[in-house]
Design a protein around this motif. Structure first.
Motif, PDB file in Angstrom:
ATOM      1  N   VAL A 153      53.201 101.769  86.835  1.00  0.00           N
ATOM      2  CA  VAL A 153      53.139 102.988  87.653  1.00  0.00           C
ATOM      3  C   VAL A 153      54.542 103.363  88.143  1.00  0.00           C
ATOM      4  CG1 VAL A 153      52.253 103.952  89.821  1.00  0.00           C
ATOM      5  CG2 VAL A 153      50.755 102.549  88.358  1.00  0.00           C
ATOM      6  N   ILE A 154      55.282 102.352  88.590  1.00  0.00           N
ATOM      7  CA  ILE A 154      56.628 102.622  89.133  1.00  0.00           C
ATOM      8  C   ILE A 154      57.535 103.181  88.037  1.00  0.00           C
ATOM      9  CG2 ILE A 154      58.679 101.528  90.176  1.00  0.00           C
ATOM     10  CD1 ILE A 154      56.619  99.414  91.363  1.00  0.00           C
ATOM     11  N   THR A 155      57.432 102.601  86.872  1.00  0.00           N
ATOM     12  CA  THR A 155      58.334 103.008  85.791  1.00  0.00           C
ATOM     13  C   THR A 155      57.963 104.401  85.259  1.00  0.00           C
ATOM     14  OG1 THR A 155      59.682 101.765  84.240  1.00  0.00           O
ATOM     15  CG2 THR A 155      57.437 102.059  83.590  1.00  0.00           C
ATOM     16  N   GLU A 156      56.664 104.691  85.242  1.00  0.00           N
ATOM     17  CA  GLU A 156      56.211 106.048  84.855  1.00  0.00           C
ATOM     18  C   GLU A 156      56.756 107.076  85.827  1.00  0.00           C
ATOM     19  OE1 GLU A 156      54.736 106.200  81.494  1.00  0.00           O
ATOM     20  OE2 GLU A 156      54.275 107.984  82.696  1.00  0.00           O
ATOM     21  N   PHE A 157      56.724 106.709  87.098  1.00  0.00           N
ATOM     22  CA  PHE A 157      57.199 107.618  88.154  1.00  0.00           C
ATOM     23  C   PHE A 157      58.694 107.910  87.973  1.00  0.00           C
ATOM     24  CE2 PHE A 157      59.002 108.287  92.425  1.00  0.00           C
ATOM     25  CZ  PHE A 157      58.234 109.367  92.849  1.00  0.00           C
ATOM     26  N   VAL A 158      59.449 106.863  87.619  1.00  0.00           N
ATOM     27  CA  VAL A 158      60.892 107.057  87.403  1.00  0.00           C
ATOM     28  C   VAL A 158      61.126 107.959  86.189  1.00  0.00           C
ATOM     29  CG1 VAL A 158      63.033 105.850  86.719  1.00  0.00           C
ATOM     30  CG2 VAL A 158      61.586 104.895  88.524  1.00  0.00           C
ATOM     31  N   ALA A 159      60.284 107.769  85.160  1.00  0.00           N
ATOM     32  CA  ALA A 159      60.506 108.503  83.904  1.00  0.00           C
ATOM     33  C   ALA A 159      60.014 109.950  83.963  1.00  0.00           C
ATOM     34  CB  ALA A 159      59.806 107.769  82.769  1.00  0.00           C
ATOM     35  N   ASP A 160      59.030 110.219  84.820  1.00  0.00           N
ATOM     36  CA  ASP A 160      58.366 111.527  84.772  1.00  0.00           C
ATOM     37  C   ASP A 160      58.412 112.181  86.154  1.00  0.00           C
ATOM     38  OD1 ASP A 160      56.612 113.640  84.669  1.00  0.00           O
ATOM     39  OD2 ASP A 160      54.948 112.503  83.771  1.00  0.00           O
ATOM     40  N   ASP A 161      59.288 113.162  86.304  1.00  0.00           N
ATOM     41  CA  ASP A 161      59.455 113.719  87.658  1.00  0.00           C
ATOM     42  C   ASP A 161      58.367 114.731  88.033  1.00  0.00           C
ATOM     43  OD1 ASP A 161      60.313 115.905  86.283  1.00  0.00           O
ATOM     44  OD2 ASP A 161      62.423 115.759  86.907  1.00  0.00           O
ATOM     45  N   ILE A 205      55.378 113.628  88.427  1.00  0.00           N
ATOM     46  CA  ILE A 205      54.448 112.815  89.242  1.00  0.00           C
ATOM     47  C   ILE A 205      54.911 112.889  90.697  1.00  0.00           C
ATOM     48  CG2 ILE A 205      53.467 110.499  89.612  1.00  0.00           C
ATOM     49  CD1 ILE A 205      54.169 109.862  86.670  1.00  0.00           C
ATOM     50  N   THR A 206      54.001 113.267  91.595  1.00  0.00           N
ATOM     51  CA  THR A 206      54.396 113.383  93.007  1.00  0.00           C
ATOM     52  C   THR A 206      54.297 111.997  93.674  1.00  0.00           C
ATOM     53  OG1 THR A 206      52.155 113.739  93.823  1.00  0.00           O
ATOM     54  CG2 THR A 206      53.385 115.715  93.110  1.00  0.00           C
ATOM     55  N   PRO A 207      55.005 111.814  94.791  1.00  0.00           N
ATOM     56  CA  PRO A 207      54.892 110.542  95.520  1.00  0.00           C
ATOM     57  C   PRO A 207      53.443 110.232  95.914  1.00  0.00           C
ATOM     58  CG  PRO A 207      56.806 111.753  96.282  1.00  0.00           C
ATOM     59  CD  PRO A 207      56.082 112.670  95.342  1.00  0.00           C
ATOM     60  N   GLU A 208      52.674 111.252  96.291  1.00  0.00           N
ATOM     61  CA  GLU A 208      51.263 111.031  96.664  1.00  0.00           C
ATOM     62  C   GLU A 208      50.483 110.493  95.468  1.00  0.00           C
ATOM     63  OE1 GLU A 208      52.964 113.733  97.331  1.00  0.00           O
ATOM     64  OE2 GLU A 208      52.888 113.952  99.508  1.00  0.00           O
ATOM     65  N   GLU A 209      50.685 111.124  94.319  1.00  0.00           N
ATOM     66  CA  GLU A 209      49.974 110.666  93.109  1.00  0.00           C
ATOM     67  C   GLU A 209      50.376 109.230  92.772  1.00  0.00           C
ATOM     68  OE1 GLU A 209      49.553 115.005  90.825  1.00  0.00           O
ATOM     69  OE2 GLU A 209      51.317 113.756  90.492  1.00  0.00           O
ATOM     70  N   ALA A 265      51.446 106.829  94.723  1.00  0.00           N
ATOM     71  CA  ALA A 265      50.875 105.853  95.661  1.00  0.00           C
ATOM     72  C   ALA A 265      49.409 105.580  95.291  1.00  0.00           C
ATOM     73  CB  ALA A 265      50.998 106.371  97.091  1.00  0.00           C
ATOM     74  N   ASN A 266      48.680 106.633  94.973  1.00  0.00           N
ATOM     75  CA  ASN A 266      47.284 106.434  94.574  1.00  0.00           C
ATOM     76  C   ASN A 266      47.160 105.702  93.248  1.00  0.00           C
ATOM     77  OD1 ASN A 266      45.647 107.412  96.674  1.00  0.00           O
ATOM     78  ND2 ASN A 266      46.240 109.516  96.158  1.00  0.00           N
ATOM     79  N   GLN A 267      48.050 106.051  92.315  1.00  0.00           N
ATOM     80  CA  GLN A 267      48.006 105.375  91.003  1.00  0.00           C
ATOM     81  C   GLN A 267      48.289 103.878  91.150  1.00  0.00           C
ATOM     82  OE1 GLN A 267      50.890 107.454  88.634  1.00  0.00           O
ATOM     83  NE2 GLN A 267      49.637 109.297  88.459  1.00  0.00           N
ATOM     84  N   LEU A 268      49.175 103.548  92.081  1.00  0.00           N
ATOM     85  CA  LEU A 268      49.520 102.140  92.310  1.00  0.00           C
ATOM     86  C   LEU A 268      48.259 101.380  92.750  1.00  0.00           C
ATOM     87  CD1 LEU A 268      52.284 100.574  92.320  1.00  0.00           C
ATOM     88  CD2 LEU A 268      52.298 100.885  94.790  1.00  0.00           C
ATOM     89  N   ALA A 269      47.569 101.958  93.716  1.00  0.00           N
ATOM     90  CA  ALA A 269      46.344 101.322  94.229  1.00  0.00           C
ATOM     91  C   ALA A 269      45.266 101.278  93.143  1.00  0.00           C
ATOM     92  CB  ALA A 269      45.848 102.080  95.457  1.00  0.00           C
ATOM     93  N   ASP A 270      45.093 102.384  92.406  1.00  0.00           N
ATOM     94  CA  ASP A 270      44.066 102.417  91.345  1.00  0.00           C
ATOM     95  C   ASP A 270      44.347 101.338  90.296  1.00  0.00           C
ATOM     96  OD1 ASP A 270      42.963 104.586  92.606  1.00  0.00           O
ATOM     97  OD2 ASP A 270      43.747 106.093  91.205  1.00  0.00           O
ATOM     98  N   ALA A 271      45.627 101.222  89.914  1.00  0.00           N
ATOM     99  CA  ALA A 271      45.998 100.273  88.859  1.00  0.00           C
ATOM    100  C   ALA A 271      45.683  98.843  89.294  1.00  0.00           C
ATOM    101  CB  ALA A 271      47.483 100.420  88.533  1.00  0.00           C
ATOM    102  N   VAL A 272      45.947  98.541  90.558  1.00  0.00           N
ATOM    103  CA  VAL A 272      45.678  97.188  91.035  1.00  0.00           C
ATOM    104  C   VAL A 272      44.173  96.949  91.143  1.00  0.00           C
ATOM    105  CG1 VAL A 272      45.918  95.708  93.078  1.00  0.00           C
ATOM    106  CG2 VAL A 272      47.915  96.858  92.130  1.00  0.00           C
ATOM    107  N   GLU A 273      43.448  97.980  91.609  1.00  0.00           N
ATOM    108  CA  GLU A 273      41.983  97.846  91.716  1.00  0.00           C
ATOM    109  C   GLU A 273      41.365  97.568  90.359  1.00  0.00           C
ATOM    110  OE1 GLU A 273      40.745 100.333  95.733  1.00  0.00           O
ATOM    111  OE2 GLU A 273      40.937 101.388  93.836  1.00  0.00           O
ATOM    112  N   LEU A 274      41.884  98.197  89.342  1.00  0.00           N
ATOM    113  CA  LEU A 274      41.363  98.003  87.996  1.00  0.00           C
ATOM    114  C   LEU A 274      41.492  96.557  87.517  1.00  0.00           C
ATOM    115  CD1 LEU A 274      42.424 100.861  85.539  1.00  0.00           C
ATOM    116  CD2 LEU A 274      40.163  99.821  85.803  1.00  0.00           C
ATOM    117  N   GLN A 275      42.521  95.879  87.991  1.00  0.00           N
ATOM    118  CA  GLN A 275      42.776  94.490  87.572  1.00  0.00           C
ATOM    119  C   GLN A 275      42.019  93.480  88.430  1.00  0.00           C
ATOM    120  OE1 GLN A 275      44.540  93.607  84.925  1.00  0.00           O
ATOM    121  NE2 GLN A 275      45.031  95.747  84.487  1.00  0.00           N
ATOM    122  N   SER A 276      41.432  93.955  89.556  1.00  0.00           N
ATOM    123  CA  SER A 276      40.856  93.000  90.521  1.00  0.00           C
ATOM    124  C   SER A 276      39.488  92.495  90.056  1.00  0.00           C
ATOM    125  CB  SER A 276      40.705  93.647  91.882  1.00  0.00           C
ATOM    126  OG  SER A 276      41.955  94.086  92.316  1.00  0.00           O
TER     127      SER A 276
END
Ligand code: BGC
Length: 423
Positions: free
Chosen positions: A396-404, A406-410, A412-423
Protein backbone atom coordinates in the motif's frame (compact mmCIF):
# COMPACT_ATOMS: atom_id res chain seq x y z
CA UNK A 1 23.61 -57.05 40.50
CA UNK A 2 27.31 -56.35 40.49
CA UNK A 3 27.62 -57.44 36.92
CA UNK A 4 24.64 -55.32 35.92
CA UNK A 5 26.12 -52.25 37.51
CA UNK A 6 29.46 -52.81 35.84
CA UNK A 7 27.70 -53.40 32.56
CA UNK A 8 25.67 -50.19 32.93
CA UNK A 9 28.77 -48.14 33.67
CA UNK A 10 30.61 -49.66 30.76
CA UNK A 11 27.74 -48.98 28.39
CA UNK A 12 27.54 -45.37 29.55
CA UNK A 13 31.27 -44.92 29.10
CA UNK A 14 31.19 -46.43 25.65
CA UNK A 15 28.33 -44.16 24.65
CA UNK A 16 30.11 -41.12 26.04
CA UNK A 17 33.31 -42.01 24.24
CA UNK A 18 31.37 -42.61 21.04
CA UNK A 19 29.71 -39.20 21.35
CA UNK A 20 33.03 -37.51 21.94
CA UNK A 21 34.54 -39.34 19.01
CA UNK A 22 31.71 -38.18 16.74
CA UNK A 23 32.16 -34.59 17.87
CA UNK A 24 35.91 -34.89 17.47
CA UNK A 25 35.60 -36.36 13.98
CA UNK A 26 33.01 -33.82 12.86
CA UNK A 27 34.42 -31.05 10.71
CA UNK A 28 32.48 -27.88 11.31
CA UNK A 29 30.74 -26.70 8.15
CA UNK A 30 28.07 -24.22 7.35
CA UNK A 31 26.12 -22.74 4.50
CA UNK A 32 24.60 -19.47 5.60
CA UNK A 33 21.64 -18.02 3.75
CA UNK A 34 21.36 -14.22 3.85
CA UNK A 35 20.31 -11.14 1.93
CA UNK A 36 23.69 -9.41 1.64
CA UNK A 37 24.60 -9.98 -1.98
CA UNK A 38 26.64 -6.91 -2.89
CA UNK A 39 28.60 -3.82 -1.88
CA UNK A 40 29.42 -3.07 1.74
CA UNK A 41 26.90 -5.69 2.89
CA UNK A 42 28.69 -8.49 1.02
CA UNK A 43 32.02 -7.16 2.31
CA UNK A 44 30.73 -7.27 5.90
CA UNK A 45 29.41 -10.83 5.72
CA UNK A 46 32.65 -11.94 4.07
CA UNK A 47 34.31 -11.08 7.39
CA UNK A 48 32.15 -13.70 9.10
CA UNK A 49 33.29 -16.28 6.55
CA UNK A 50 36.92 -15.37 7.15
CA UNK A 51 36.58 -15.62 10.93
CA UNK A 52 34.66 -18.90 10.72
CA UNK A 53 37.38 -20.40 8.52
CA UNK A 54 40.12 -19.05 10.80
CA UNK A 55 38.39 -20.90 13.66
CA UNK A 56 38.56 -24.14 11.68
CA UNK A 57 35.21 -24.16 9.87
CA UNK A 58 34.36 -24.59 6.21
CA UNK A 59 32.26 -21.66 5.02
CA UNK A 60 29.71 -21.55 2.26
CA UNK A 61 27.03 -18.96 1.75
CA UNK A 62 23.85 -18.51 -0.24
CA UNK A 63 23.27 -14.82 -0.87
CA UNK A 64 19.76 -13.92 -2.03
CA UNK A 65 19.66 -10.69 -4.01
CA UNK A 66 16.92 -8.21 -3.29
CA UNK A 67 15.73 -7.53 0.20
CA UNK A 68 14.52 -9.51 3.22
CA UNK A 69 11.28 -10.65 1.57
CA UNK A 70 13.29 -12.58 -1.04
CA UNK A 71 15.34 -14.33 1.64
CA UNK A 72 12.18 -15.20 3.56
CA UNK A 73 10.53 -16.62 0.44
CA UNK A 74 13.60 -18.78 -0.30
CA UNK A 75 13.70 -19.98 3.32
CA UNK A 76 10.07 -21.02 3.17
CA UNK A 77 10.49 -22.93 -0.09
CA UNK A 78 13.65 -24.67 1.12
CA UNK A 79 11.93 -25.80 4.30
CA UNK A 80 8.86 -27.00 2.43
CA UNK A 81 11.22 -28.98 0.17
CA UNK A 82 12.76 -30.63 3.27
CA UNK A 83 16.02 -28.77 2.78
CA UNK A 84 16.26 -26.56 5.87
CA UNK A 85 19.33 -24.29 5.80
CA UNK A 86 21.98 -24.82 8.47
CA UNK A 87 22.06 -21.08 9.22
CA UNK A 88 19.88 -18.25 8.01
CA UNK A 89 19.71 -14.54 8.58
CA UNK A 90 16.26 -14.16 10.12
CA UNK A 91 14.71 -11.30 12.05
CA UNK A 92 12.05 -10.11 14.45
CA UNK A 93 8.80 -12.04 14.85
CA UNK A 94 9.75 -14.46 12.08
CA UNK A 95 12.19 -15.96 14.59
CA UNK A 96 9.35 -16.84 16.97
CA UNK A 97 7.23 -18.06 14.07
CA UNK A 98 9.86 -20.51 12.81
CA UNK A 99 10.75 -21.50 16.36
CA UNK A 100 7.14 -22.54 16.92
CA UNK A 101 7.35 -25.03 14.04
CA UNK A 102 9.86 -27.06 16.06
CA UNK A 103 12.46 -27.03 13.27
CA UNK A 104 14.99 -24.61 14.77
CA UNK A 105 18.02 -25.60 16.81
CA UNK A 106 18.37 -24.66 20.47
CA UNK A 107 21.43 -22.53 21.33
CA UNK A 108 21.11 -22.62 25.12
CA UNK A 109 24.20 -24.74 25.64
CA UNK A 110 26.58 -22.43 23.79
CA UNK A 111 24.76 -19.37 25.17
CA UNK A 112 25.19 -20.58 28.76
CA UNK A 113 28.83 -21.54 28.23
CA UNK A 114 29.58 -18.08 26.84
CA UNK A 115 27.33 -16.07 29.17
CA UNK A 116 25.19 -14.45 26.44
CA UNK A 117 22.55 -13.47 28.98
CA UNK A 118 25.02 -11.13 30.65
CA UNK A 119 26.26 -9.37 27.55
CA UNK A 120 23.50 -9.18 24.92
CA UNK A 121 21.69 -5.83 24.72
CA UNK A 122 18.40 -6.19 26.66
CA UNK A 123 16.46 -4.67 23.73
CA UNK A 124 17.27 -7.79 21.73
CA UNK A 125 16.84 -10.67 24.13
CA UNK A 126 13.07 -11.15 23.87
CA UNK A 127 13.40 -11.39 20.08
CA UNK A 128 16.27 -13.89 20.29
CA UNK A 129 14.59 -15.94 23.06
CA UNK A 130 10.94 -16.00 22.01
CA UNK A 131 9.99 -18.72 24.50
CA UNK A 132 12.88 -18.41 26.94
CA UNK A 133 15.48 -20.41 25.01
CA UNK A 134 18.10 -18.87 22.72
CA UNK A 135 17.22 -19.62 19.11
CA UNK A 136 19.05 -16.78 17.39
CA UNK A 137 22.51 -15.23 17.60
CA UNK A 138 22.24 -11.43 17.30
CA UNK A 139 24.81 -9.82 15.01
CA UNK A 140 24.08 -6.15 15.51
CA UNK A 141 21.74 -3.26 16.18
CA UNK A 142 20.91 -1.05 13.21
CA UNK A 143 19.22 2.32 13.55
CA UNK A 144 16.61 2.99 10.88
CA UNK A 145 15.79 6.66 11.58
CA UNK A 146 18.89 8.39 10.26
CA UNK A 147 18.79 11.53 8.16
CA UNK A 148 21.92 12.09 6.08
CA UNK A 149 22.41 15.68 4.93
CA UNK A 150 24.64 17.05 2.21
CA UNK A 151 27.04 19.50 3.85
CA UNK A 152 27.51 21.15 0.44
CA UNK A 153 23.83 22.07 0.07
CA UNK A 154 23.30 22.99 3.74
CA UNK A 155 26.33 25.31 3.61
CA UNK A 156 25.38 26.81 0.27
CA UNK A 157 21.93 27.75 1.54
CA UNK A 158 22.88 28.41 5.18
CA UNK A 159 20.45 25.77 6.43
CA UNK A 160 20.46 23.82 9.69
CA UNK A 161 19.60 20.15 9.86
CA UNK A 162 15.80 20.05 10.30
CA UNK A 163 14.52 18.82 13.64
CA UNK A 164 10.76 18.66 13.05
CA UNK A 165 8.71 17.75 9.99
CA UNK A 166 7.68 21.41 9.55
CA UNK A 167 11.38 22.37 9.58
CA UNK A 168 12.02 19.63 7.07
CA UNK A 169 9.33 20.84 4.67
CA UNK A 170 10.51 24.45 5.01
CA UNK A 171 14.10 23.39 4.24
CA UNK A 172 12.95 21.37 1.23
CA UNK A 173 11.00 24.34 -0.15
CA UNK A 174 14.20 26.42 -0.05
CA UNK A 175 16.33 23.63 -1.50
CA UNK A 176 13.94 23.04 -4.40
CA UNK A 177 13.68 26.81 -5.02
CA UNK A 178 17.49 26.86 -5.29
CA UNK A 179 17.31 24.22 -8.02
CA UNK A 180 18.38 21.12 -6.05
CA UNK A 181 16.65 17.83 -5.40
CA UNK A 182 15.65 17.78 -1.75
CA UNK A 183 15.27 14.04 -1.07
CA UNK A 184 17.41 11.33 -2.66
CA UNK A 185 15.28 8.23 -2.98
CA UNK A 186 15.16 4.92 -4.82
CA UNK A 187 11.83 3.25 -5.43
CA UNK A 188 11.63 -0.08 -3.59
CA UNK A 189 8.86 -1.23 -1.29
CA UNK A 190 11.22 -1.46 1.67
CA UNK A 191 12.82 1.94 1.12
CA UNK A 192 9.40 3.58 0.77
CA UNK A 193 8.45 1.84 4.03
CA UNK A 194 11.73 2.95 5.65
CA UNK A 195 10.82 6.56 4.92
CA UNK A 196 7.28 6.03 6.17
CA UNK A 197 8.56 4.42 9.40
CA UNK A 198 10.31 7.71 10.18
CA UNK A 199 7.34 9.85 9.16
CA UNK A 200 4.77 8.05 11.32
CA UNK A 201 7.17 7.72 14.25
CA UNK A 202 8.28 11.35 14.11
CA UNK A 203 4.72 12.65 13.83
CA UNK A 204 3.05 10.47 16.45
CA UNK A 205 4.92 7.83 18.40
CA UNK A 206 1.73 6.33 19.90
CA UNK A 207 0.27 5.93 16.44
CA UNK A 208 3.47 4.17 15.36
CA UNK A 209 3.17 1.74 18.24
CA UNK A 210 -0.50 0.98 17.64
CA UNK A 211 -0.42 0.77 13.86
CA UNK A 212 3.01 -0.70 13.18
CA UNK A 213 3.79 -2.72 16.28
CA UNK A 214 0.30 -3.94 17.20
CA UNK A 215 -1.20 -3.88 13.67
CA UNK A 216 -4.23 -2.04 15.08
CA UNK A 217 -6.47 -1.32 12.07
CA UNK A 218 -8.38 1.51 13.79
CA UNK A 219 -5.06 3.31 14.24
CA UNK A 220 -4.38 2.75 10.55
CA UNK A 221 -7.67 4.41 9.60
CA UNK A 222 -7.16 7.33 12.01
CA UNK A 223 -6.66 11.01 11.20
CA UNK A 224 -3.07 10.66 12.42
CA UNK A 225 -2.34 8.11 9.71
CA UNK A 226 -4.05 10.30 7.09
CA UNK A 227 -1.79 13.17 8.19
CA UNK A 228 1.25 10.91 7.94
CA UNK A 229 0.34 9.91 4.38
CA UNK A 230 -0.16 13.62 3.57
CA UNK A 231 3.41 14.26 4.77
CA UNK A 232 4.65 11.36 2.66
CA UNK A 233 2.84 12.81 -0.38
CA UNK A 234 4.63 16.13 0.18
CA UNK A 235 7.94 14.28 0.40
CA UNK A 236 7.35 12.43 -2.87
CA UNK A 237 7.08 15.92 -4.37
CA UNK A 238 10.55 16.70 -3.00
CA UNK A 239 12.08 13.68 -4.81
CA UNK A 240 13.28 13.82 -8.41
CA UNK A 241 11.71 11.93 -11.32
CA UNK A 242 14.41 9.27 -11.47
CA UNK A 243 13.52 7.17 -8.43
CA UNK A 244 12.41 4.06 -10.35
CA UNK A 245 15.13 1.45 -10.58
CA UNK A 246 17.56 3.45 -8.46
CA UNK A 247 19.32 1.46 -5.71
CA UNK A 248 19.70 2.77 -2.18
CA UNK A 249 23.44 3.04 -2.76
CA UNK A 250 22.85 5.28 -5.78
CA UNK A 251 20.46 7.45 -3.75
CA UNK A 252 23.05 7.69 -1.02
CA UNK A 253 25.67 8.88 -3.51
CA UNK A 254 23.35 11.68 -4.65
CA UNK A 255 23.39 13.11 -1.12
CA UNK A 256 27.08 12.48 -0.52
CA UNK A 257 28.03 14.37 -3.70
CA UNK A 258 25.60 17.23 -3.12
CA UNK A 259 23.18 16.37 -5.92
CA UNK A 260 20.40 16.00 -3.33
CA UNK A 261 20.13 17.48 0.15
CA UNK A 262 18.76 14.64 2.27
CA UNK A 263 18.65 10.86 2.40
CA UNK A 264 16.50 8.94 4.89
CA UNK A 265 17.97 5.49 5.48
CA UNK A 266 19.34 3.12 8.11
CA UNK A 267 22.97 3.10 9.18
CA UNK A 268 24.07 0.48 6.65
CA UNK A 269 24.48 3.73 4.67
CA UNK A 270 27.43 4.66 6.89
CA UNK A 271 29.22 1.48 5.81
CA UNK A 272 28.49 2.05 2.16
CA UNK A 273 29.56 5.71 2.34
CA UNK A 274 32.81 4.79 4.09
CA UNK A 275 33.56 2.12 1.51
CA UNK A 276 33.02 4.65 -1.28
CA UNK A 277 35.40 7.10 0.44
CA UNK A 278 32.84 9.73 1.56
CA UNK A 279 33.61 11.46 4.84
CA UNK A 280 31.40 12.19 7.80
CA UNK A 281 31.42 15.87 8.65
CA UNK A 282 32.95 16.77 5.27
CA UNK A 283 30.56 15.25 2.72
CA UNK A 284 27.65 14.47 4.97
CA UNK A 285 26.13 14.81 8.41
CA UNK A 286 24.11 12.17 10.22
CA UNK A 287 21.22 13.11 12.52
CA UNK A 288 18.02 11.49 13.59
CA UNK A 289 15.08 11.91 11.22
CA UNK A 290 12.71 14.71 12.32
CA UNK A 291 10.44 14.24 15.33
CA UNK A 292 7.65 16.60 16.34
CA UNK A 293 7.80 15.56 19.98
CA UNK A 294 11.35 16.64 20.93
CA UNK A 295 13.90 14.32 22.48
CA UNK A 296 15.76 11.32 21.17
CA UNK A 297 14.22 8.63 19.02
CA UNK A 298 15.48 5.26 17.92
CA UNK A 299 13.83 2.91 15.45
CA UNK A 300 15.61 -0.38 15.98
CA UNK A 301 16.45 -3.10 13.50
CA UNK A 302 18.68 -6.07 14.27
CA UNK A 303 20.22 -8.76 12.11
CA UNK A 304 20.47 -12.21 13.61
CA UNK A 305 21.16 -15.78 12.61
CA UNK A 306 18.84 -18.71 13.26
CA UNK A 307 19.93 -22.32 12.94
CA UNK A 308 17.69 -25.09 11.65
CA UNK A 309 18.07 -28.67 12.90
CA UNK A 310 20.46 -30.76 10.82
CA UNK A 311 21.32 -34.46 10.78
CA UNK A 312 24.89 -34.18 9.44
CA UNK A 313 27.31 -33.88 12.43
CA UNK A 314 29.57 -31.55 10.42
CA UNK A 315 26.75 -29.04 10.07
CA UNK A 316 25.73 -29.45 13.72
CA UNK A 317 29.31 -28.67 14.80
CA UNK A 318 29.33 -25.84 12.30
CA UNK A 319 26.27 -24.31 13.95
CA UNK A 320 27.97 -24.23 17.34
CA UNK A 321 31.12 -22.72 15.86
CA UNK A 322 29.18 -20.14 13.86
CA UNK A 323 27.05 -19.06 16.84
CA UNK A 324 30.16 -18.74 18.96
CA UNK A 325 32.02 -16.79 16.26
CA UNK A 326 29.09 -14.37 15.83
CA UNK A 327 28.93 -13.65 19.53
CA UNK A 328 32.68 -13.15 19.95
CA UNK A 329 33.74 -9.59 20.80
CA UNK A 330 36.22 -9.70 17.86
CA UNK A 331 33.46 -10.45 15.35
CA UNK A 332 31.16 -7.86 16.90
CA UNK A 333 33.80 -5.19 16.26
CA UNK A 334 34.98 -6.30 12.82
CA UNK A 335 31.53 -6.97 11.40
CA UNK A 336 29.81 -3.92 12.80
CA UNK A 337 32.55 -1.50 11.77
CA UNK A 338 32.09 -2.90 8.26
CA UNK A 339 28.28 -2.93 8.45
CA UNK A 340 27.64 0.56 9.88
CA UNK A 341 25.74 -0.89 12.84
CA UNK A 342 26.50 -1.13 16.54
CA UNK A 343 27.32 -4.36 18.37
CA UNK A 344 24.66 -6.56 19.90
CA UNK A 345 26.93 -6.95 22.93
CA UNK A 346 26.90 -4.16 25.46
CA UNK A 347 30.52 -4.71 26.54
CA UNK A 348 32.19 -3.44 23.35
CA UNK A 349 33.94 -0.07 23.57
CA UNK A 350 32.95 1.90 20.46
CA UNK A 351 35.66 4.48 20.96
CA UNK A 352 38.14 1.83 19.80
CA UNK A 353 38.39 -0.40 16.76
CA UNK A 354 37.36 2.01 13.99
CA UNK A 355 33.72 2.83 14.78
CA UNK A 356 32.73 6.16 13.18
CA UNK A 357 31.22 9.18 14.93
CA UNK A 358 27.82 8.29 13.45
CA UNK A 359 28.04 4.81 14.95
CA UNK A 360 29.09 6.19 18.33
CA UNK A 361 26.25 8.71 18.13
CA UNK A 362 23.90 5.81 17.34
CA UNK A 363 24.81 4.06 20.58
CA UNK A 364 24.46 7.27 22.62
CA UNK A 365 21.03 7.89 21.04
CA UNK A 366 19.97 4.30 21.69
CA UNK A 367 20.71 4.73 25.39
CA UNK A 368 18.96 8.11 25.48
CA UNK A 369 15.94 6.72 23.66
CA UNK A 370 15.69 3.77 26.05
CA UNK A 371 15.76 6.08 29.05
CA UNK A 372 13.21 8.46 27.48
CA UNK A 373 10.90 5.56 26.64
CA UNK A 374 10.87 6.35 22.91
CA UNK A 375 12.49 3.20 21.52
CA UNK A 376 10.47 1.29 18.89
CA UNK A 377 11.26 -1.55 16.52
CA UNK A 378 11.07 -1.09 12.77
CA UNK A 379 8.04 -2.23 10.79
CA UNK A 380 9.87 -1.63 7.50
CA UNK A 381 12.70 -3.92 8.55
CA UNK A 382 10.72 -6.94 9.80
CA UNK A 383 11.04 -6.20 13.48
CA UNK A 384 7.38 -5.82 14.48
CA UNK A 385 4.71 -7.75 12.59
CA UNK A 386 4.90 -10.96 10.58
CA UNK A 387 6.03 -10.71 6.97
CA UNK A 388 2.47 -11.31 5.68
CA UNK A 389 1.29 -8.09 7.40
CA UNK A 390 4.47 -6.16 6.60
CA UNK A 391 4.25 -7.22 2.96
CA UNK A 392 0.62 -6.10 2.76
CA UNK A 393 1.45 -2.73 4.34
CA UNK A 394 4.49 -2.16 2.14
CA UNK A 395 2.43 -2.77 -0.96
CA UNK A 396 0.00 0.00 0.00
CA UNK A 397 2.79 2.41 0.94
CA UNK A 398 4.71 1.79 -2.25
CA UNK A 399 1.58 2.15 -4.42
CA UNK A 400 0.92 5.47 -2.73
CA UNK A 401 4.45 6.67 -3.54
CA UNK A 402 4.11 5.54 -7.16
CA UNK A 403 0.60 6.84 -7.83
CA UNK A 404 -0.21 10.40 -6.84
CA UNK A 405 -3.90 9.98 -7.61
CA UNK A 406 -4.25 7.99 -4.35
CA UNK A 407 -5.36 10.35 -1.57
CA UNK A 408 -4.02 10.10 2.00
CA UNK A 409 -7.53 9.09 3.16
CA UNK A 410 -7.69 6.27 0.63
CA UNK A 411 -4.19 5.09 1.56
CA UNK A 412 -5.01 4.96 5.28
CA UNK A 413 -8.07 2.84 4.56
CA UNK A 414 -6.19 0.62 2.12
CA UNK A 415 -3.55 0.01 4.79
CA UNK A 416 -6.18 -1.19 7.25
CA UNK A 417 -8.05 -3.23 4.59
CA UNK A 418 -4.83 -4.94 3.48
CA UNK A 419 -3.97 -5.97 7.03
CA UNK A 420 -7.53 -7.14 7.73
CA UNK A 421 -7.36 -9.36 4.68
CA UNK A 422 -4.30 -11.14 6.09
CA UNK A 423 -5.75 -11.56 9.60
C1 BGC B 1 18.94 -5.25 6.98
C2 BGC B 1 20.32 -4.71 6.86
C3 BGC B 1 20.57 -4.26 5.43
C4 BGC B 1 19.47 -3.31 4.98
C5 BGC B 1 19.60 -2.81 3.55
C6 BGC B 1 17.93 -4.25 6.47
O1 BGC B 1 16.65 -4.77 6.55
O2 BGC B 1 18.66 -5.52 8.33
O3 BGC B 1 21.27 -5.67 7.22
O4 BGC B 1 21.83 -3.67 5.34
O5 BGC B 1 18.23 -3.92 5.13
O6 BGC B 1 19.71 -3.84 2.64
Amino acid sequence: MKLNKAYTLTTASVLAIAALATAAQAEPKTNMMHQWAQGSEAAAIAKLGEMFEAAGGTWEQTAISGHTSNTLAKLRSDIVAGNAPAAVQLKGPEIAEWNSTGTTANLDEVAAAEGWDDVVAPELTSVMKPTGSWVAAPMNIHRVNWLYSSTKILNELGLDVPKTWDDFNAACDKIVAAGHTCIAHGAADWSDATTFDSVVYGMDIDLYRKAFQEADVDAMRSQGMIDAFAQLRKMVGYMDDGINGRSWEQSMTMTMTGEAAFFLMGDWTVASANLAGFKEGEDYLCNQTPVNWGGNGFILNADSVVFFQQSDPDYIEGQKLLASTIMSPEFQVTFNVAKGSIPSRTDVDLSKGGFTQCQQQGLADLKASVSEGTLVRSMAHNMTVLQKFRGAMMEVITEFVADDSITPEEAANQLADAVELQS
